[in-house]
Design a protein around this motif. Structure first.
Motif, PDB file in Angstrom:
ATOM      1  N   GLN A   1      32.221  55.135  44.077  1.00 32.27           N
ATOM      2  CA  GLN A   1      32.889  55.400  42.812  1.00 32.27           C
ATOM      3  C   GLN A   1      33.807  54.236  42.446  1.00 32.27           C
ATOM      4  N   VAL A   2      33.575  53.655  41.289  1.00 33.81           N
ATOM      5  CA  VAL A   2      34.426  52.596  40.758  1.00 33.81           C
ATOM      6  C   VAL A   2      34.845  53.043  39.360  1.00 33.81           C
ATOM      7  N   ASP A   3      36.104  53.349  39.200  1.00 34.00           N
ATOM      8  CA  ASP A   3      36.613  53.841  37.918  1.00 34.00           C
ATOM      9  C   ASP A   3      35.808  55.035  37.415  1.00 34.00           C
ATOM     10  N   GLY A   4      35.429  55.923  38.341  1.00 39.56           N
ATOM     11  CA  GLY A   4      34.714  57.134  37.972  1.00 39.56           C
ATOM     12  C   GLY A   4      33.230  56.956  37.708  1.00 39.56           C
ATOM     13  N   VAL A   5      32.688  55.779  38.008  1.00 37.19           N
ATOM     14  CA  VAL A   5      31.271  55.494  37.795  1.00 37.19           C
ATOM     15  C   VAL A   5      30.628  55.242  39.156  1.00 37.19           C
ATOM     16  N   ALA A   6      29.461  55.850  39.393  1.00 29.83           N
ATOM     17  CA  ALA A   6      28.740  55.635  40.649  1.00 29.83           C
ATOM     18  C   ALA A   6      28.062  54.267  40.610  1.00 29.83           C
ATOM     19  N   VAL A   7      28.491  53.381  41.487  1.00 24.13           N
ATOM     20  CA  VAL A   7      27.964  52.018  41.562  1.00 24.13           C
ATOM     21  C   VAL A   7      27.047  51.943  42.789  1.00 24.13           C
ATOM     22  N   PRO A   8      25.819  51.420  42.625  1.00 23.12           N
ATOM     23  CA  PRO A   8      24.900  51.357  43.759  1.00 23.12           C
ATOM     24  C   PRO A   8      25.387  50.393  44.837  1.00 23.12           C
ATOM     25  N   ILE A   9      25.252  50.838  46.080  1.00 25.72           N
ATOM     26  CA  ILE A   9      25.628  50.035  47.241  1.00 25.72           C
ATOM     27  C   ILE A   9      24.427  50.008  48.175  1.00 25.72           C
ATOM     28  N   PRO A  10      23.964  48.853  48.594  1.00 26.50           N
ATOM     29  CA  PRO A  10      24.467  47.515  48.286  1.00 26.50           C
ATOM     30  C   PRO A  10      23.983  47.032  46.924  1.00 26.50           C
ATOM     31  N   HIS A  11      24.637  45.986  46.443  1.00 23.91           N
ATOM     32  CA  HIS A  11      24.184  45.270  45.262  1.00 23.91           C
ATOM     33  C   HIS A  11      24.655  43.832  45.363  1.00 23.91           C
ATOM     34  N   PHE A  12      24.016  42.982  44.571  1.00 18.92           N
ATOM     35  CA  PHE A  12      24.457  41.590  44.485  1.00 18.92           C
ATOM     36  C   PHE A  12      24.298  41.154  43.051  1.00 18.92           C
ATOM     37  N   GLY A  13      24.877  40.020  42.713  1.00 20.16           N
ATOM     38  CA  GLY A  13      24.779  39.557  41.349  1.00 20.16           C
ATOM     39  C   GLY A  13      25.508  38.251  41.142  1.00 20.16           C
ATOM     40  N   VAL A  14      25.745  37.958  39.874  1.00 17.93           N
ATOM     41  CA  VAL A  14      26.341  36.686  39.497  1.00 17.93           C
ATOM     42  C   VAL A  14      27.424  36.928  38.455  1.00 17.93           C
ATOM     43  N   ILE A  15      28.503  36.156  38.558  1.00 22.05           N
ATOM     44  CA  ILE A  15      29.534  36.160  37.523  1.00 22.05           C
ATOM     45  C   ILE A  15      29.197  35.027  36.562  1.00 22.05           C
ATOM     46  N   LEU A  16      29.017  35.380  35.304  1.00 20.11           N
ATOM     47  CA  LEU A  16      28.594  34.437  34.269  1.00 20.11           C
ATOM     48  C   LEU A  16      29.716  34.205  33.269  1.00 20.11           C
ATOM     49  N   SER A  17      29.548  33.213  32.419  1.00 16.83           N
ATOM     50  CA  SER A  17      30.458  33.065  31.285  1.00 16.83           C
ATOM     51  C   SER A  17      30.173  34.224  30.332  1.00 16.83           C
ATOM     52  N   TRP A  18      31.143  34.565  29.480  1.00 15.92           N
ATOM     53  CA  TRP A  18      30.969  35.697  28.571  1.00 15.92           C
ATOM     54  C   TRP A  18      29.749  35.522  27.650  1.00 15.92           C
ATOM     55  N   PRO A  19      29.568  34.356  27.026  1.00 19.24           N
ATOM     56  CA  PRO A  19      28.397  34.201  26.144  1.00 19.24           C
ATOM     57  C   PRO A  19      27.064  34.327  26.900  1.00 19.24           C
TER      58      PRO A  19
END
Length: 137
Positions: free
Chosen positions: A62-80
């Protein structure tokens, strides 16, 4: 410049994985054999390795009341770039595990985030921060 990250992960179908990462996410294909495929995903090296069976996802958190899948991976991008990728995925008909949305709007740590799954069920999160210096704040 941030050094690129490397992640090796299991897949059952290299052709489906190639199509998803290259055609859908826009990754550049790298070295490959019949057993594995490298990808450049926004400057990070992903290595998909063929296996007979991918382990099941562990859980969700639970992250801020939302079920987030574990494990996960990803990338932090610029906003655009984050917005462009979200639009690209919508246009391609890719279902979102968690639809694009903004957390902490107008606050410290404001971020856009969404989750999708690859063909083997790996959860991927793509994020963007309004202020890059708040990634760890």
């Amino acid at each position: 410049m941030t050094p690129p990250f490397h992640l090796a992960f299991p897949v059952t179908d290299l052709d489906a994985t190639r199509r998803f990462y290259v055609e859908v996410l826009g990754a550049d294909p790298g070295r490959a054999t019949e057993a594995w495929q490298d990808f450049d995903l926004f400057g990070h090296q992903l290595s998909a390795h063929r296996v007979a069976q991918v382990p099941a996802a562990a859980a969700s958190s639970q992250v801020d009341g939302v079920a987030v899948p574990i494990p996960h991976f990803g990338v932090i991008l610029s906003w655009p770039v984050w917005e462009q990728l979200a639009m690209r995925l919508r246009d391609a008909g890719v279902p979102f595990l968690l639809a694009p949305g903004v957390r902490f709007a107008g606050q410290h740590g404001e971020q856009g985030t969404f989750f999708v799954q690859d063909p083997d069920g790996h959860a991927l999160e793509f994020k963007a921060f309004r202020r890059r210096d708040e990634v760890f704040a």
